[in-house]
Design an enzyme around this catalytic site. Structure first.
Site, PDB file in Angstrom:
ATOM      1  N   ASP A  40       5.893 -51.477   9.557  1.00 28.45           N
ATOM      2  CA  ASP A  40       6.248 -50.065   9.413  1.00 28.45           C
ATOM      3  C   ASP A  40       5.096 -49.260   9.990  1.00 28.45           C
ATOM      4  O   ASP A  40       3.925 -49.590   9.745  1.00 28.45           O
ATOM      5  CB  ASP A  40       6.450 -49.737   7.911  1.00 28.45           C
ATOM      6  CG  ASP A  40       7.232 -48.459   7.691  1.00 28.45           C
ATOM      7  OD1 ASP A  40       6.811 -47.417   8.230  1.00 28.45           O
ATOM      8  OD2 ASP A  40       8.252 -48.504   6.979  1.00 28.45           O
ATOM      9  N   ASN A  44       7.265 -42.122   8.585  1.00 26.97           N
ATOM     10  CA  ASN A  44       8.092 -41.402   7.609  1.00 26.97           C
ATOM     11  C   ASN A  44       8.094 -42.165   6.282  1.00 26.97           C
ATOM     12  O   ASN A  44       9.132 -42.283   5.625  1.00 26.97           O
ATOM     13  CB  ASN A  44       9.515 -41.240   8.168  1.00 26.97           C
ATOM     14  CG  ASN A  44      10.342 -40.270   7.347  1.00 26.97           C
ATOM     15  OD1 ASN A  44       9.807 -39.364   6.701  1.00 26.97           O
ATOM     16  ND2 ASN A  44      11.653 -40.464   7.344  1.00 26.97           N
ATOM     17  N   PHE A  93      15.507 -51.904   9.695  1.00 26.68           N
ATOM     18  CA  PHE A  93      15.739 -50.548   9.184  1.00 26.68           C
ATOM     19  C   PHE A  93      15.046 -49.485  10.038  1.00 26.68           C
ATOM     20  O   PHE A  93      15.471 -48.330  10.010  1.00 26.68           O
ATOM     21  CB  PHE A  93      15.135 -50.388   7.774  1.00 26.68           C
ATOM     22  CG  PHE A  93      15.796 -51.168   6.688  1.00 26.68           C
ATOM     23  CD1 PHE A  93      16.983 -50.739   6.127  1.00 26.68           C
ATOM     24  CD2 PHE A  93      15.212 -52.333   6.184  1.00 26.68           C
ATOM     25  CE1 PHE A  93      17.581 -51.440   5.089  1.00 26.68           C
ATOM     26  CE2 PHE A  93      15.802 -53.041   5.148  1.00 26.68           C
ATOM     27  CZ  PHE A  93      16.990 -52.591   4.604  1.00 26.68           C
ATOM     28  N   SER A 137      25.643 -47.435   9.983  1.00 31.59           N
ATOM     29  CA  SER A 137      26.046 -46.280   9.174  1.00 31.59           C
ATOM     30  C   SER A 137      27.537 -46.020   9.331  1.00 31.59           C
ATOM     31  O   SER A 137      28.114 -46.247  10.393  1.00 31.59           O
ATOM     32  CB  SER A 137      25.264 -45.065   9.663  1.00 31.59           C
ATOM     33  OG  SER A 137      25.804 -43.882   9.142  1.00 31.59           O
ATOM     34  N   ALA A 138      28.124 -45.467   8.268  1.00 30.45           N
ATOM     35  CA  ALA A 138      29.528 -45.052   8.323  1.00 30.45           C
ATOM     36  C   ALA A 138      29.734 -43.941   9.346  1.00 30.45           C
ATOM     37  O   ALA A 138      30.868 -43.621   9.688  1.00 30.45           O
ATOM     38  CB  ALA A 138      29.968 -44.575   6.944  1.00 30.45           C
ATOM     39  N   TYR A 162      21.590 -39.196  16.664  1.00 32.53           N
ATOM     40  CA  TYR A 162      21.276 -40.203  15.642  1.00 32.53           C
ATOM     41  C   TYR A 162      22.460 -41.154  15.469  1.00 32.53           C
ATOM     42  O   TYR A 162      22.302 -42.375  15.472  1.00 32.53           O
ATOM     43  CB  TYR A 162      20.941 -39.506  14.303  1.00 32.53           C
ATOM     44  CG  TYR A 162      21.141 -40.408  13.109  1.00 32.53           C
ATOM     45  CD1 TYR A 162      20.193 -41.373  12.783  1.00 32.53           C
ATOM     46  CD2 TYR A 162      22.307 -40.342  12.338  1.00 32.53           C
ATOM     47  CE1 TYR A 162      20.400 -42.230  11.714  1.00 32.53           C
ATOM     48  CE2 TYR A 162      22.518 -41.193  11.273  1.00 32.53           C
ATOM     49  CZ  TYR A 162      21.560 -42.137  10.967  1.00 32.53           C
ATOM     50  OH  TYR A 162      21.773 -42.992   9.927  1.00 32.53           O
ATOM     51  N   LYS A 166      23.077 -45.465  16.294  1.00 31.10           N
ATOM     52  CA  LYS A 166      23.657 -46.505  15.435  1.00 31.10           C
ATOM     53  C   LYS A 166      24.810 -47.183  16.180  1.00 31.10           C
ATOM     54  O   LYS A 166      24.948 -48.416  16.187  1.00 31.10           O
ATOM     55  CB  LYS A 166      24.165 -45.904  14.120  1.00 31.10           C
ATOM     56  CG  LYS A 166      23.080 -45.334  13.228  1.00 31.10           C
ATOM     57  CD  LYS A 166      22.161 -46.438  12.698  1.00 31.10           C
ATOM     58  CE  LYS A 166      21.064 -45.942  11.790  1.00 31.10           C
ATOM     59  NZ  LYS A 166      20.007 -46.931  11.572  1.00 31.10           N
ATOM     60  N   ASN A 211      17.377 -32.648   4.239  1.00 29.27           N
ATOM     61  CA  ASN A 211      18.629 -32.407   4.968  1.00 29.27           C
ATOM     62  C   ASN A 211      19.827 -32.873   4.158  1.00 29.27           C
ATOM     63  O   ASN A 211      20.927 -32.378   4.339  1.00 29.27           O
ATOM     64  CB  ASN A 211      18.647 -33.213   6.284  1.00 29.27           C
ATOM     65  CG  ASN A 211      17.490 -32.844   7.178  1.00 29.27           C
ATOM     66  OD1 ASN A 211      17.329 -31.681   7.518  1.00 29.27           O
ATOM     67  ND2 ASN A 211      16.666 -33.826   7.540  1.00 29.27           N
ATOM     68  N   ARG A 305      28.956 -26.797   7.354  1.00 29.61           N
ATOM     69  CA  ARG A 305      27.868 -27.218   8.239  1.00 29.61           C
ATOM     70  C   ARG A 305      28.483 -27.893   9.464  1.00 29.61           C
ATOM     71  O   ARG A 305      29.377 -28.754   9.319  1.00 29.61           O
ATOM     72  CB  ARG A 305      26.974 -28.195   7.464  1.00 29.61           C
ATOM     73  CG  ARG A 305      25.716 -28.610   8.163  1.00 29.61           C
ATOM     74  CD  ARG A 305      24.820 -29.426   7.245  1.00 29.61           C
ATOM     75  NE  ARG A 305      25.390 -30.729   6.909  1.00 29.61           N
ATOM     76  CZ  ARG A 305      24.773 -31.672   6.204  1.00 29.61           C
ATOM     77  NH1 ARG A 305      23.557 -31.428   5.740  1.00 29.61           N
ATOM     78  NH2 ARG A 305      25.344 -32.814   5.942  1.00 29.61           N
TER      79      ARG A 305
HETATM   80  C1  WQD Z   1      26.790 -34.842   1.931  1.00 25.46           C
HETATM   81  C2  WQD Z   1      27.717 -33.701   1.581  1.00 25.46           C
HETATM   82  C3  WQD Z   1      27.522 -31.828   3.073  1.00 25.46           C
HETATM   83  C4  WQD Z   1      23.404 -30.825   1.988  1.00 25.46           C
HETATM   84  C5  WQD Z   1      24.275 -38.051   6.439  1.00 25.46           C
HETATM   85  C6  WQD Z   1      24.325 -38.630   7.813  1.00 25.46           C
HETATM   86  C7  WQD Z   1      24.793 -40.045   7.750  1.00 25.46           C
HETATM   87  C8  WQD Z   1      23.945 -40.872   6.810  1.00 25.46           C
HETATM   88  C9  WQD Z   1      23.730 -40.200   5.498  1.00 25.46           C
HETATM   89  C10 WQD Z   1      21.545 -41.232   7.114  1.00 25.46           C
HETATM   90  C11 WQD Z   1      28.406 -33.061   2.791  1.00 25.46           C
HETATM   91  C12 WQD Z   1      27.077 -31.440   1.685  1.00 25.46           C
HETATM   92  C13 WQD Z   1      24.651 -31.394   2.108  1.00 25.46           C
HETATM   93  C14 WQD Z   1      23.279 -29.575   1.323  1.00 25.46           C
HETATM   94  C15 WQD Z   1      25.671 -29.569   0.972  1.00 25.46           C
HETATM   95  N1  WQD Z   1      22.764 -41.223   7.483  1.00 25.46           N
HETATM   96  N2  WQD Z   1      25.762 -30.779   1.618  1.00 25.46           N
HETATM   97  N3  WQD Z   1      24.428 -28.991   0.847  1.00 25.46           N
HETATM   98  O1  WQD Z   1      26.172 -35.630   6.090  1.00 25.46           O
HETATM   99  O2  WQD Z   1      27.504 -37.207   4.618  1.00 25.46           O
HETATM  100  O3  WQD Z   1      25.577 -38.056   5.867  1.00 25.46           O
HETATM  101  O4  WQD Z   1      23.390 -38.820   5.644  1.00 25.46           O
HETATM  102  O5  WQD Z   1      20.539 -41.554   7.442  1.00 25.46           O
HETATM  103  O6  WQD Z   1      24.792 -40.562   9.024  1.00 25.46           O
HETATM  104  O7  WQD Z   1      25.206 -37.871   8.600  1.00 25.46           O
HETATM  105  O8  WQD Z   1      25.155 -36.607   3.949  1.00 25.46           O
HETATM  106  O9  WQD Z   1      23.851 -35.721   2.070  1.00 25.46           O
HETATM  107  O10 WQD Z   1      23.757 -34.502   4.291  1.00 25.46           O
HETATM  108  O11 WQD Z   1      25.855 -34.417   2.922  1.00 25.46           O
HETATM  109  O12 WQD Z   1      26.677 -28.985   0.528  1.00 25.46           O
HETATM  110  O13 WQD Z   1      22.194 -29.012   1.183  1.00 25.46           O
HETATM  111  O14 WQD Z   1      26.942 -32.659   0.979  1.00 25.46           O
HETATM  112  O15 WQD Z   1      28.226 -30.765   3.686  1.00 25.46           O
HETATM  113  O16 WQD Z   1      29.688 -32.683   2.399  1.00 25.46           O
HETATM  114  P1  WQD Z   1      26.195 -36.784   5.178  1.00 25.46           P
HETATM  115  P2  WQD Z   1      24.548 -35.304   3.300  1.00 25.46           P
END
Ligand code: WQD
Length: 351
Positions: A40, A44, A93, A137-138, A162, A166, A211, A305
């Site tokens: 690592d 981060n 990872f 990732s999904a 990103y 994947k 995020n 978003r």
């Molecule tokens: C979840 C839900 C947002 C933040 C992302 C990547 C994915 C994976 C995991 C990681 C959504 C809502 C979010 C906030 C909110 N990869 N939200 N307020 O977008 O499903 O997945 O992380 O390494 O590839 O895209 O996860 O946690 O950002 O969002 O309302 O402050 O929460 O709109 O519905 P996401 P998330």
């Protein structure tokens, strides 16, 4: 004839092993009796996680862990690690993972995530190690037509660099197996990893403004931020907010351990979803986290978003049938452990 080696005979290289999912997986592997080598660059992650791992697994198992601070793009460093350890398989990872940042810095994301993987498999090939689990990732399912998502659901266009990395790395590893069928590749498609180790010693430690939803919620709960921003309440879901399949990071970790056991002695390319199969909305998460921390968490509604899908959740029957793995923790467990981590470590590992 059973060609499977015992875990004591196996040494697993974990790239990004000091990170959120990597560290929890390292704990699981050490508990299972594997030797583990972490590489690592700590870009981060915190070195302090290594002491926490030692505390959780205890002195004996901790002797089977070694750590190299190096960038996976650094071929010489990787070759050194392979020359000095008999690595039997790799869990990969390491990589940049912030969706928004990847849109702003596509060159950095493609360079780092693709070059590191190509360097890694090149060094693996040179050392006769052809067994790899990749942290996918999904996100590769894009905006799904049908739920729940199975491994046979189509891969669709990613919505950010990103996600494309994947997508592309899955293809690279699949092509690698086509070129040499001795390769043993498992692609694990994670849904939304949250939670923390139940000990409160390890958890997610995002730099700057989180995020992702749950780290943000946790920072509101601990008083570091004022209110949760809910991105969209006009989705076609039970309460109008986005639905995701949240999975406890310890379940993800045990999914890697299950995959490692299952793939031992095989070759091929196999894909597994790792989720719970249950969708929860943003408001469900806020309700559950409020219960965990014992106070109503404030939130404000915001517009959707960009790039978000309405809902996604997994069908995880394949992982259960083939590897005997299924998630054990529910959303309340995840929020409880996340709160335990955040309240004990308000400033993460640096606190
Ligand atoms: C979840 C839900 C947002 C933040 C992302 C990547 C994915 C994976 C995991 C990681 C959504 C809502 C979010 C906030 C909110 N990869 N939200 N307020 O977008 O499903 O997945 O992380 O390494 O590839 O895209 O996860 O946690 O950002 O969002 O309302 O402050 O929460 O709109 O519905 P996401 P998330």
């Amino acid at each position: 004839m059973d060609t499977a080696a015992t875990t004591q005979e196996q040494c697993v290289l974990v790239t990004g092993g000091a990170g959120f999912i990597g560290s929890h997986t390292v704990v699981e592997l050490l508990k299972d009796g594997y030797s583990v080598v972490i590489v690592d660059d700590l870009s981060n992650a915190s070195e302090k996680v290594l002491d926490r791992i030692d505390t959780i697994v205890g002195e004996e198992a901790a002797k089977n862990l070694s750590f190299y601070r190096a960038d996976v793009c650094d071929k010489e460093a990787l070759a050194y690690i392979f020359d000095n350890n008999t690595i039997t398989s790799v869990i990969h990872f390491a990589g940049y993972k912030a969706v928004g940042e990847s849109v702003a810095k596509p060159i950095e994301y493609y360079t780092n995530n693709l070059a590191s993987t190509l360097t890694l498999v090149d060094v693996m090939r040179e050392h006769g190690c052809k067994s790899i689990i990749f942290s996918s990732s999904a996100t590769v399912y894009g905006d799904p037509d049908v739920l729940p998502l199975t491994e046979a659901s189509p891969k669709k266009n990613a919505t950010n660099p990103y996600g494309w990395t994947k997508w592309m790395i899955e293809q690279i590893l699949t092509d690698l197996h086509s070129s040499d069928p001795e390769w043993n590749v498992v692609l694990l498609r994670y849904f939304n990893p949250i939670g923390a180790h139940p000990s409160g010693l390890m958890g997610e430690d995002p730099k700057g403004i989180p995020n992702n939803l749950v780290p943000y919620v946790a920072q509101v709960a601990v008083g570091k931020r004022d209110a949760i921003h809910v991105y969209g309440n006009d989705y076609d879901t039970h309460d109008g907010t986005g639905v995701r399949d949240y999975i406890h990071v310890c379940d993800l970790a045990s999914g890697h351990a299950a995959a490692l056991k299952w793939m031992d002695g095989r070759s091929g390319v196999e894909i597994f979803n790792l989720g719970t199969g249950k969708g929860s909305s943003v408001l469900d998460v806020i309700t559950s986290f409020s219960a965990a921390c014992g106070k109503e968490l404030p939130y404000v509604m915001e517009p959707r978003r960009a790039g978000d899908v309405t809902a996604n959740y997994a069908n995880c029957i394949k992982a259960k049938e083939l590897m005997g793995w299924e998630a054990q923790f529910n959303l309340d467990d995840m929020c409880r452990d996340s709160w335990n981590w955040q309240s004990n470590n308000p400033n993460g590992y640096e606190g």
